[in-house]
Enzyme design. Structure first.
Site, short mmCIF file in Angstrom:
data_model
loop_
_atom_site.label_atom_id
_atom_site.label_comp_id
_atom_site.label_asym_id
_atom_site.label_seq_id
_atom_site.Cartn_x
_atom_site.Cartn_y
_atom_site.Cartn_z
CG HIS A 54 3.86 16.70 -6.47
ND1 HIS A 54 3.38 17.80 -7.06
CD2 HIS A 54 3.50 15.53 -7.01
CE1 HIS A 54 3.27 17.47 -8.39
NE2 HIS A 54 3.23 15.87 -8.46
CG HIS A 56 4.71 12.85 -9.02
ND1 HIS A 56 3.51 12.88 -9.42
CD2 HIS A 56 4.87 11.65 -8.58
CE1 HIS A 56 2.85 12.09 -8.82
NE2 HIS A 56 3.61 11.19 -8.22
CG ASP A 58 5.59 15.76 -14.00
OD1 ASP A 58 5.47 15.12 -12.82
OD2 ASP A 58 4.51 16.46 -14.58
CG HIS A 59 5.64 18.54 -10.73
ND1 HIS A 59 4.62 19.54 -10.67
CD2 HIS A 59 5.21 17.71 -11.13
CE1 HIS A 59 3.44 19.01 -11.36
NE2 HIS A 59 4.08 17.69 -11.71
CG HIS A 111 -1.11 14.23 -7.69
ND1 HIS A 111 -1.57 13.41 -8.59
CD2 HIS A 111 0.14 14.62 -7.79
CE1 HIS A 111 -0.52 13.34 -9.66
NE2 HIS A 111 0.52 14.27 -8.89
CG ASP A 128 0.63 17.26 -10.95
OD1 ASP A 128 0.52 18.38 -11.75
OD2 ASP A 128 1.43 16.30 -11.15
CG HIS A 166 0.26 18.49 -15.95
ND1 HIS A 166 0.99 18.04 -16.65
CD2 HIS A 166 0.70 18.35 -14.70
CE1 HIS A 166 1.84 17.35 -15.90
NE2 HIS A 166 1.62 17.44 -14.53
#
Ligand code: ZN
Ligand code: FE
Length: 236
Positions: A54, A56, A58-59, A111, A128, A166
């Site tokens: 996805h 975001h 942090d990915h 999410h 996530d 995570h």
């Protein structure tokens, strides 16, 4: 098949999939390129492909830097507007990597709306969407969408290993125990998780079978029940 966790930021795992020891790796959700580069150097391997769950940061933030040195195919959501994706994929689509490693894509909105999961027999990479004993925050989707996404994952074989992005298990277990204080499987799991985290060891991968026994969000009976749990967890 070999799956390694590359820790990134405070609590992210970037997963590295190798068909056999010493082979180039498929990298899942490279939020940061530095730890990936170090892992590759240490194992003396390259990258064969990249998977993105996805949009975001942090990915995805390590994607473009890695592509400069490893110009490989990148599979990711068709709908997320993520720069660097060469092979956009959607629900039910299949592709093969490294010759004969078959992957199936599941759309799992909740999410985020673009979220997808990657399944290859006995392993699922859930980003996530699903965490051990929990699930992602509902930033973009509706409770109905998120509930359906989790139910779709729950249909996978119990022995399927679950790779979440995570390390949130310990905090999730505390909430799960508040929801189901008399769930014996959950209480045993809580002890196991506490022991692992005391030694700073990772609690992942989990399995679909474990999550069906202990994860309140996977155990929700309806989208209304899911919505209620999600609201409760948000202020827990
Ligand atoms: Zn996210
Ligand atoms: Fe994340």
């Amino acid at each position: 098949m070999h799956v390694s966790a590359i820790p990134a930021f405070d609590d992210n795992y970037i997963w590295a999939i190798q068909p056999y020891d010493g082979a180039d790796a498929i990298i899942v959700d490279p939020g940061d390129d530095q730890p990936v580069r170090e892992w590759l150097r240490h194992h003396d391997v390259g990258i064969s492909a990249i998977l993105i769950t996805h949009h975001h940061w942090d990915h995805t933030q390590g994607l473009l830097p890695l592509l400069q040195d490893y110009p490989v195919a990148v599979y990711g959501p068709r709908t997320g507007n993520i720069e660097g994706i060469s092979n956009p994929v959607g629900h039910g689509e299949r592709f093969s990597l490294m010759g004969d490693m078959p992957f199936t894509v599941f759309a799992t909105p909740g999410h985020t709306l673009d979220h997808i999961c990657f399944y290859t027999p006995d392993h699922v990479f859930v980003g996530d969407t699903l965490f051990s004993a929990g699930c992602g925050r509902m930033f973009e989707g509706s409770p109905e969408q998120f509930y359906d996404s989790l139910q779709c994952l729950a249909e996978l074989p119990d022995a399927t290993s679950v790779y979440c992005a995570h390390e949130y298990t310990e905090a999730n277990v505390k909430f799960a125990l508040a929801v189901e204080p008399t769930n014996d499987a959950l209480r045993q799991y809580a002890d196991q998780v506490r022991a692992l985290r005391e030694h700073r060891l990772k609690t992942l991968p989990s399995t679909i079978g474990i999550e069906k026994a202990i994860n309140p969000f996977l155990r929700a009976k309806s989208s209304e029940h899911f919505a209620e749990l999600r609201r409760w967890k948000d202020q827990f």
